[in-house]
Design a protein around this motif. Structure first.
Motif, PDB file in Angstrom:
ATOM      1  N   ARG A  94      -2.683  -5.005  10.657  1.00 54.84           N
ATOM      2  CA  ARG A  94      -1.187  -4.583   9.949  1.00 54.84           C
ATOM      3  C   ARG A  94      -1.176  -4.838   8.541  1.00 54.84           C
ATOM      4  O   ARG A  94      -1.809  -5.977   7.896  1.00 54.84           O
ATOM      5  N   PRO A 137       3.537  -2.201   2.772  1.00 50.13           N
ATOM      6  CA  PRO A 137       3.179  -1.010   1.781  1.00 50.13           C
ATOM      7  C   PRO A 137       3.137  -1.419   0.288  1.00 50.13           C
ATOM      8  O   PRO A 137       3.344  -2.687  -0.098  1.00 50.13           O
ATOM      9  N   ILE A 189       9.088   2.108   3.345  1.00 50.08           N
ATOM     10  CA  ILE A 189       8.231   1.993   4.444  1.00 50.08           C
ATOM     11  C   ILE A 189       8.140   0.289   4.945  1.00 50.08           C
ATOM     12  O   ILE A 189       8.244  -0.352   3.863  1.00 50.08           O
ATOM     13  N   ARG A 240       5.948  -1.092   7.303  1.00 52.79           N
ATOM     14  CA  ARG A 240       4.460  -1.690   7.559  1.00 52.79           C
ATOM     15  C   ARG A 240       3.759  -0.394   7.837  1.00 52.79           C
ATOM     16  O   ARG A 240       4.360   0.410   8.319  1.00 52.79           O
ATOM     17  N   TYR A 241       2.475  -0.649   8.086  1.00 55.83           N
ATOM     18  CA  TYR A 241       1.631  -0.081   8.644  1.00 55.83           C
ATOM     19  C   TYR A 241       0.933  -0.844   9.812  1.00 55.83           C
ATOM     20  O   TYR A 241       0.582  -2.166   9.400  1.00 55.83           O
ATOM     21  N   VAL A 258       2.700   4.217  10.812  1.00 57.15           N
ATOM     22  CA  VAL A 258       3.747   3.860   9.586  1.00 57.15           C
ATOM     23  C   VAL A 258       5.238   3.695  10.331  1.00 57.15           C
ATOM     24  O   VAL A 258       5.499   4.491  11.196  1.00 57.15           O
ATOM     25  N   LEU A 315       8.595   3.071   9.234  1.00 51.72           N
ATOM     26  CA  LEU A 315       9.487   3.421   8.001  1.00 51.72           C
ATOM     27  C   LEU A 315      10.539   2.540   7.954  1.00 51.72           C
ATOM     28  O   LEU A 315      10.950   1.888   9.229  1.00 51.72           O
ATOM     29  N   ILE A 353      -4.157   4.419   4.467  1.00 48.34           N
ATOM     30  CA  ILE A 353      -2.878   4.063   4.023  1.00 48.34           C
ATOM     31  C   ILE A 353      -2.762   4.791   2.703  1.00 48.34           C
ATOM     32  O   ILE A 353      -1.650   5.112   2.309  1.00 48.34           O
ATOM     33  N   TYR A 378      -1.331   8.231   3.306  1.00 53.91           N
ATOM     34  CA  TYR A 378       0.047   8.120   3.504  1.00 53.91           C
ATOM     35  C   TYR A 378       0.965   7.705   2.547  1.00 53.91           C
ATOM     36  O   TYR A 378       1.834   8.655   2.114  1.00 53.91           O
ATOM     37  N   GLU A 379       0.557   7.038   1.614  1.00 52.29           N
ATOM     38  CA  GLU A 379       1.119   6.589   0.276  1.00 52.29           C
ATOM     39  C   GLU A 379       1.296   7.933  -0.477  1.00 52.29           C
ATOM     40  O   GLU A 379       2.406   8.256  -1.291  1.00 52.29           O
ATOM     41  N   GLY A 418       3.651  -2.255  15.960  1.00 51.24           N
ATOM     42  CA  GLY A 418       4.901  -1.773  15.308  1.00 51.24           C
ATOM     43  C   GLY A 418       6.183  -1.681  15.715  1.00 51.24           C
ATOM     44  O   GLY A 418       7.117  -1.782  15.136  1.00 51.24           O
TER      45      GLY A 418
END
Length: 299
Positions: free
Chosen positions: A37, A40, A48, A50-51, A104, A106, A162, A165-166, A299
């Protein structure tokens, strides 16, 4: 808007009060795979939450059950790439063989912003990431696969996924004022377990109940009453996992009139009674072993 973000911050062991604890319905009969985990980058914190990255190798199918937070999800795995609105009921996914996923979660404001869909279109919905018109889902999926395929347990792989994603999500900040208000409402509700009435939430933010209803419905397709109920269920799961109080005491702590009402609400959503769920929790030794094998929760 599209500025580069700092490296994500990894969180290796969640605090005891982490709200994730109440979302994942783990049990002795349904153990969780290792799940990593990450937080962001700071510039994306309003978008966001968390991932989370589960990596599994299971000899037989294993069904994971969750009570989703009031937030939309994007999940890219070794076999699919999908987007999810908030599921009002129980969410389930069955893991088979060897695999991984990079999800992810959100922030509550993020679904409307990233998916460009109304609350009514998002609630209980799922669709392929490639169907999004707001970002290049195919390119994002390819980048996450390239990051994760060779070494799915490695932190370097996680950071690369990640970062992909970002890079894809950086253009969606800053979040609008109504979205920030929604984030604040849900954060506040999470931190005030004593709140059981919609009027209390509205009063805390100096808005009317109808305005609050419009906000939550427009962004998530949900009602403020649902938010309170889901928070109570998350708190219930955390209490039942801890196993320190009687069921009657848990019901009273959560603001139920009696244990029967608590049992009915819990069973309606999860399919089991609070007593059945608590009885399926691992022993202290098994729990310690499970915690040693995980880096977080679902998540």
């Amino acid at each position: 808007m599209g500025a580069a973000c700092d490296n994500p911050t990894v969180t290796k062991s969640p605090p005891a009060t982490d709200p994730v604890d109440g979302a994942h319905l783990t049990a002795a009969s349904r153990p969780s795979p290792p799940i990593y985990r990450y937080a962001p980058a700071a510039p994306l914190a309003d978008l966001i939450g968390r991932y989370w990255l589960p990596v599994w190798s299971v000899p037989e199918p294993s069904t994971q059950r969750t009570l989703q937070h009031p937030a939309c999800l994007i999940v890219i795995s070794n076999t699919y790439a999908r987007c999810y609105g908030v599921a009002r009921g129980l969410s389930q996914v069955t893991l088979t063989g060897d695999g991984w996923a990079v999800g992810v979660m959100l922030r509550p404001a993020g679904g409307r912003v990233v998916f460009d869909r109304t609350g009514d279109e998002l609630v209980d919905a799922s669709f392929d990431l490639a169907d999004l018109t707001t970002l290049d889902g195919s390119t994002l999926t390819a980048a996450v696969h390239a990051a994760m395929s060779d070494a799915p347990h490695a932190e370097a792989s996680h950071r690369a996924a990640i970062a992909a994603y970002e890079a894809a999500l950086a253009s969606f900040v800053p979040v609008d004022d109504q979205g920030l208000l929604l984030n604040a409402v849900i954060d506040w509700l999470r931190d005030h377990a004593e709140v059981t009435r919609v009027a209390e939430v509205a009063d805390a933010f100096g808005i009317g109940e109808r305005a609050l209803q419009r906000l939550v419905t427009a962004r998530l397709g949900l009602s403020p009453k649902w938010l309170i109920q889901r928070r109570r269920l998350h708190d219930a799961v955390a209490e039942l996992k801890a196993g320190a109080r009687s069921l009657a005491d848990v019901a009273a702590e959560l603001g139920y009139a009696d244990q029967a009402h608590f049992t009915n609400d819990f069973r309606t959503v999860t399919g089991v009674t609070p007593g059945e769920y608590r009885a399926d929790q691992p022993s202290d030794g098994e729990a310690s072993k499970a915690e040693a094998g995980e880096s977080g929760a679902a998540g």
